[in-house]
Design a protein around this motif. Sequence first.
Motif, mmCIF file in Angstrom:
data_model
loop_
_atom_site.group_PDB
_atom_site.id
_atom_site.type_symbol
_atom_site.label_atom_id
_atom_site.label_comp_id
_atom_site.label_asym_id
_atom_site.label_seq_id
_atom_site.Cartn_x
_atom_site.Cartn_y
_atom_site.Cartn_z
ATOM 1 N N THR A 114 0.842 -1.354 -0.087
ATOM 2 C CA THR A 114 0.020 0.007 -0.150
ATOM 3 C C THR A 114 0.867 1.122 0.115
ATOM 4 N N LEU A 115 0.749 2.167 -0.946
ATOM 5 C CA LEU A 115 1.397 3.201 -1.093
ATOM 6 C C LEU A 115 1.116 4.356 0.080
ATOM 7 N N ILE A 116 1.940 4.794 0.864
ATOM 8 C CA ILE A 116 1.984 5.894 1.942
ATOM 9 C C ILE A 116 2.603 7.023 1.293
ATOM 10 N N ALA A 117 1.788 8.168 1.285
ATOM 11 C CA ALA A 117 2.504 9.426 0.940
ATOM 12 C C ALA A 117 2.137 10.557 2.213
ATOM 13 N N HIS A 118 3.221 10.872 2.732
ATOM 14 C CA HIS A 118 2.928 12.013 3.813
ATOM 15 C C HIS A 118 3.585 13.278 3.409
ATOM 16 N N THR B 195 -4.133 -0.095 -1.575
ATOM 17 C CA THR B 195 -4.519 1.076 -1.786
ATOM 18 C C THR B 195 -3.381 2.276 -1.699
ATOM 19 N N THR B 196 -3.810 3.555 -1.770
ATOM 20 C CA THR B 196 -2.945 4.557 -1.562
ATOM 21 C C THR B 196 -3.560 5.432 -0.434
ATOM 22 N N ILE C 177 -0.241 -0.495 7.744
ATOM 23 C CA ILE C 177 -0.807 0.081 6.674
ATOM 24 C C ILE C 177 -0.153 -0.435 5.222
ATOM 25 N N ALA C 178 1.250 -0.230 5.509
ATOM 26 C CA ALA C 178 1.836 -0.720 4.190
ATOM 27 C C ALA C 178 1.560 -2.177 3.826
ATOM 28 N N ASN C 179 1.553 -2.901 4.750
ATOM 29 C CA ASN C 179 1.527 -4.342 4.556
ATOM 30 C C ASN C 179 0.127 -4.911 3.946
ATOM 31 N N GLY C 180 -1.060 -3.988 4.522
ATOM 32 C CA GLY C 180 -2.031 -4.082 3.781
ATOM 33 C C GLY C 180 -3.033 -5.240 4.789
#
Length: 540
Positions: A194-198, A294-295, A271-274
């Motif tokens: 899962t793509l995490i953008a901060h 997801t993102t 979150i990243a591992n989903g």
Amino acid sequence: MTQENIMQVDTPFEDIYLLKDGVYVKSSDGDYKIADYMSIKKLYMNIDTNDIVAEIEYDALRKKRKILIPRTDYMNSLKLINYAGKGLDIMKDSVENIVRHFRNQEEIAPINYQHSKIGFGQYDDKEIYKLYHSLGVESTYCGQYDLEPKGSKEVYFNMLNEQVIGHAPLELILIMALSAVIVGYIGEERSLYTLIAHIKANSTTGKTTAIRLGISAFGYADTKHNGLVGTYNATSNALIKQLTGIRGVPFAFDELSMSQTKDLTNIIYTIANGTDKARLNSNSELKERGNWHTTVFSTGEMSLINSAKQNAGIQIRVIEFDDIVFTRDAKNAEAISNVIQQHYGHLAYDFVEHVFNIGKEKLLKKYDHYYERVVKIFKDNRIVDNYVERRAKSFAVIILTGKQLEKVLGKEFDWQGIMNLIIETEKKSLLKRNFDRVAIDYIKQFVNINYSKFIIQGKQQKSGSSYWGKISKTTEGIEVEMLPLKFKEMIHQGGFEDETIVLKELKKSGLLNCEKDRYTRKRRTLTGITTDVYVIKIPK
């Protein structure tokens, strides 16, 4: 009776029938009424859970009313009788016949399909996509989020043309929001996180407007009224719960400073591992684990990466944009906000239809092409370390998404500006995620601050000083000997998760003077006792 029998089809219980004034039972002594009017007007079948709910119309207190009742309740006499409190005309001596009546009603009621999960899914062995409406099957959303398209699609697209297209920071956020679709569609085939953008920036940079812009392509983009934007003001379990069942629809967590959790390491990994952590139900049985793909956006005036323990795993899972001004000016931000508050939920449908038309096989080939290009671009810009290939996966998704979104919008993005943002972001990440450099820089600072605790080669230690180790000059720089307990204390104070990981990376980089199969060397301490110490080599 002169009233027309409403039910005209064969039913399981032919002795029970419905008239306009109520439910009747046939009898050899004459038909008799057992309840006031009640009828199943619609049946709702959840294609995600297979649960069935009935919309029941009934007479109560001289007025027609409606209520939704699960099949598990209206087909169970012990549960159904509880609805007498809602006004349904149900008595102990009639409830069994009312259950049979509802079974008859199921034969004639129209069936509507619903879904409670959003994004990609399977139905009748066919891939579908679910927002408020579904692509691939007729189904309507029945979950907690406000996904129903509102306002004018034309007004929304005009806003994109006038306020977003041509401005790279806003283009990038819009592309990243739509990247949720690509992650959800081909993520399993290419082992994508899962793509995490901060977005780390202060309140005047337009970060919240940018996030809401991206989310508005799918649904309502606010923390209020069940929008696809949550806040960090929740427990860890509550944060994760909001993502469960999402596969290909972006979500955002706004304002990191509101977090109740001091260390976000586990949340970021989850979150990243989903996949949610395993839990037991009341019967001590494993519950079905929640999952998503997801993102996910995050915003705050502080760093998400620095809110977790220092390790390379966090660095490669989070794309962190630092102090970027996203909107052109206050007028630009206001124009965007005014539109997305009233007009939203349109763009995602067009984009998903385009993705379905391309097909998974072609899209995977396009992804592989952009992946190779991203790796080359990074290397050309001297962004090289052990994690480049893994980071390139996320950026390949972003570029692939942008190229497809251009075709949907019929517009070209400012790719030079977008790539400049990506390259600068990766250069900053490169410095942080190279563990050995970060650790050595921290050790230098720590030793400089606490130099009085060390014996300096050629100098006599002050009496009464604590002994932490020894500093010696070498031809290559200096060596710092440290007692294991003091080394561990130093590493944990610096926010590193595990001193063993730090030692492993230092050894791999040739910055640890140690025995072949260990992290330590034998050295004589101030007391004259020979013991194991860590010897860190700090180059000139």
